[in-house]
Scaffold this active site. Sequence first.
Site, PDB file in Angstrom:
ATOM      1  N   LYS A  36      -3.335  16.945  -5.066  1.00  0.00           N
ATOM      2  CA  LYS A  36      -2.352  15.996  -6.057  1.00  0.00           C
ATOM      3  C   LYS A  36      -2.004  16.864  -6.701  1.00  0.00           C
ATOM      4  O   LYS A  36      -2.876  16.976  -7.583  1.00  0.00           O
ATOM      5  CB  LYS A  36      -2.948  14.638  -5.566  1.00  0.00           C
ATOM      6  CG  LYS A  36      -3.416  14.315  -5.188  1.00  0.00           C
ATOM      7  CD  LYS A  36      -3.049  13.311  -4.436  1.00  0.00           C
ATOM      8  CE  LYS A  36      -3.586  12.481  -3.095  1.00  0.00           C
ATOM      9  NZ  LYS A  36      -2.353  11.752  -2.210  1.00  0.00           N
ATOM     10  N   HIS A 167       1.379   8.910   7.972  1.00  0.00           N
ATOM     11  CA  HIS A 167       0.474   8.450   6.883  1.00  0.00           C
ATOM     12  C   HIS A 167      -0.649   8.035   7.282  1.00  0.00           C
ATOM     13  O   HIS A 167      -0.684   6.827   7.988  1.00  0.00           O
ATOM     14  CB  HIS A 167       0.964   7.465   5.318  1.00  0.00           C
ATOM     15  CG  HIS A 167       0.057   7.068   4.940  1.00  0.00           C
ATOM     16  ND1 HIS A 167      -0.490   5.912   4.678  1.00  0.00           N
ATOM     17  CD2 HIS A 167      -1.126   8.113   3.777  1.00  0.00           C
ATOM     18  CE1 HIS A 167      -1.143   6.272   3.867  1.00  0.00           C
ATOM     19  NE2 HIS A 167      -1.027   6.525   2.920  1.00  0.00           N
TER      20      HIS A 167
END
Length: 236
Positions: A36, A167
């Site tokens: 991230k 996803h």
Amino acid sequence: MQCYNTSGGFLHTPIEEVKENATKSLEQGIKGIKIKVGQPNVREDIKRVEAVRQHIGDDTPLMIDANQQWDRATALRFGRAMEEFNLVWIEEPLDAYDFEGHAQLANALDTPIASEEMLASVGEHLELIRHKSVDIIQPDAPRIGGITKFLQLTTLSDQAGLALAPHFAMEIHLHLAATYPQEPWVEHFDWLDPLFNEALEIKDGRMYLPDRPGLGFTLSEKMRGWTIGTQEFGKR
Ligand SMILES: [Mg+2]
């Protein structure tokens, strides 16, 4: 399908731990590493990407995910700083509904742009395809109306020349992604493992389709223990 680890590089995870998690994932046969980005200080993000790239070496696929944290200017500056790290993609750099902003970014950068796990229908995804917003499309079947809708969309995204990296919920997406002409990337989270009796099969960087009936997964006793009530529909 090529598979990458998603859960070892959250924003709050100290960098030494991110590196250890990456090593563990690679040892488990997972091929790519995603971390991230989107720290309040962009320089901190750049340092973390650099540290992970050095740690895993130039040949290990590396992706980053900003979870819609940036405005257009920040995404472009950051994206330019990322070109040297040979990333597989930059994910969700902008607000999910900023189709034009994504398109400008995808046009300006060599690094592929991936996005749109948050979109909630095939119609919204069509806007993204029309605007040429991304290089890699990331639909979520449960979010866009299920398996049929997912397959309608991926027919169109293939026609548009996009790559695919669905996803989450790999227990479903693994099967759907297998129908795509270009080999997709699927993501590996261990969060859902306790829900099922069967494990995802990962070997030499790839996740394999089970040959069991249906999706090939049955709900575990542990999961049933977490169910607080049941309801039956359609019975008279
Ligand atoms: Mg994401």
